[in-house]
Design a protein around this motif. Structure first.
Motif, PDB file in Angstrom:
ATOM      1  N   ASP A  47       2.656   6.456   1.939  1.00 52.30           N
ATOM      2  CA  ASP A  47       1.477   5.610   2.113  1.00 52.30           C
ATOM      3  C   ASP A  47       0.805   5.424   0.754  1.00 52.30           C
ATOM      4  OD1 ASP A  47      -0.833   4.329   3.023  1.00 52.30           O
ATOM      5  OD2 ASP A  47      -1.756   6.193   3.725  1.00 52.30           O
ATOM      6  N   SER A  49      -1.905   2.814  -1.579  1.00 54.01           N
ATOM      7  CA  SER A  49      -2.866   1.720  -1.531  1.00 54.01           C
ATOM      8  C   SER A  49      -2.361   0.518  -2.325  1.00 54.01           C
ATOM      9  CB  SER A  49      -4.218   2.178  -2.085  1.00 54.01           C
ATOM     10  OG  SER A  49      -4.076   2.547  -3.445  1.00 54.01           O
ATOM     11  N   ASP A  50      -1.627   0.781  -3.370  1.00 59.75           N
ATOM     12  CA  ASP A  50      -1.013  -0.255  -4.203  1.00 59.75           C
ATOM     13  C   ASP A  50       0.048   0.441  -5.041  1.00 59.75           C
ATOM     14  OD1 ASP A  50      -2.368   1.177  -6.147  1.00 59.75           O
ATOM     15  OD2 ASP A  50      -3.760  -0.412  -6.642  1.00 59.75           O
ATOM     16  N   GLU A  77      -5.038   7.517  -3.628  1.00 60.29           N
ATOM     17  CA  GLU A  77      -4.302   6.253  -3.645  1.00 60.29           C
ATOM     18  C   GLU A  77      -2.881   6.357  -3.110  1.00 60.29           C
ATOM     19  OE1 GLU A  77      -5.960   3.540  -4.270  1.00 60.29           O
ATOM     20  OE2 GLU A  77      -7.738   4.673  -4.845  1.00 60.29           O
ATOM     21  N   ARG A 120      -1.888  10.757   2.250  1.00 54.74           N
ATOM     22  CA  ARG A 120      -2.831  10.293   1.234  1.00 54.74           C
ATOM     23  C   ARG A 120      -4.193  10.940   1.471  1.00 54.74           C
ATOM     24  NH1 ARG A 120      -5.071   4.278   0.436  1.00 54.74           N
ATOM     25  NH2 ARG A 120      -3.770   3.880   2.234  1.00 54.74           N
ATOM     26  N   ASN A 121      -4.835  11.373   0.392  1.00 53.02           N
ATOM     27  CA  ASN A 121      -6.195  11.930   0.393  1.00 53.02           C
ATOM     28  C   ASN A 121      -6.287  13.325   1.007  1.00 53.02           C
ATOM     29  OD1 ASN A 121      -8.558  11.138  -0.853  1.00 53.02           O
ATOM     30  ND2 ASN A 121      -9.527  10.529   1.049  1.00 53.02           N
ATOM     31  N   ARG A 141       3.080   7.868  -5.681  1.00 56.28           N
ATOM     32  CA  ARG A 141       2.632   6.552  -6.134  1.00 56.28           C
ATOM     33  C   ARG A 141       2.686   6.447  -7.648  1.00 56.28           C
ATOM     34  NH1 ARG A 141      -2.155   5.151  -8.300  1.00 56.28           N
ATOM     35  NH2 ARG A 141      -2.828   2.990  -8.144  1.00 56.28           N
ATOM     36  N   ASN A 147      -5.615   8.469  -9.625  1.00 59.03           N
ATOM     37  CA  ASN A 147      -5.158   8.916  -8.318  1.00 59.03           C
ATOM     38  C   ASN A 147      -5.224  10.434  -8.199  1.00 59.03           C
ATOM     39  OD1 ASN A 147      -4.103   8.673  -5.710  1.00 59.03           O
ATOM     40  ND2 ASN A 147      -2.007   8.893  -6.430  1.00 59.03           N
TER      41      ASN A 147
END
Length: 162
Positions: A47, A49-50, A77, A120-121, A141, A147
């Protein structure tokens, strides 16, 4: 004075709030390569975000128990997957978010042949091999922007083998 965190065996159910446990449990989803290979398909949810998924190699120093835990980090991220490149268990430390800081940490020991993917996170400890080579493939990522968030505990925790 530190608070203690007992290590527990990792299970998919116990680890689910923090990520995925990857293993070859059960029958393969598909038999490939002329019937000589079982494919255990799509075992982790990546996962981002970009950016894009990248594969890196990490070589971590072996650690010993009891372990002092004074730092946790998270990656807002993107998810982060750790695949050991040896058949050795490793220590995984995670915590729920408690208002932009880690809550009470939990410590898990993987089984040889298992890998993990942090959602993520997710607050987590640093890479903590206890035996083996300390060599891991990491899928995470690759992209612009910060990040990494770190949290240093005012009072450290001690991870113990009960």
């Amino acid at each position: 004075m530190t608070q203690q965190i007992p290590i527990q065996p990792i299970t998919a159910t116990a680890f689910a709030p923090f990520g995925d446990v990857l293993n070859c449990a059960g029958e393969p989803d598909k038999i490939i390569n002329q019937g000589k290979c079982g494919r255990y398909h799509d075992r982790a949810t990546l996962d981002f975000s970009d950016g894009r998924a990248g594969i890196s190699l990490f070589k971590a120093e072996l650690r010993a128990l009891p372990l002092i835990l004074d730092l946790m980090e998270r990656h807002p991220e993107g998810s982060q997957c750790f695949v050991p490149m040896s058949h050795d268990a490793f220590l995984v430390i995670v915590a729920q978010d408690a208002g932009n800081a880690p809550g009470t940490p939990l410590a898990f020991r993987t089984e040889p042949g298992q890998a993990i993917n942090f959602h993520r996170n997710t607050w987590h400890g640093v890479l903590t091999p206890l035996t083996g080579t300390g060599l891991f493939t990491v899928i995470d990522r690759i992209g612009a922007g910060d990040n990494l968030q770190e949290h240093w505990f005012d009072t450290p925790w001690t991870v113990i083998d009960p």
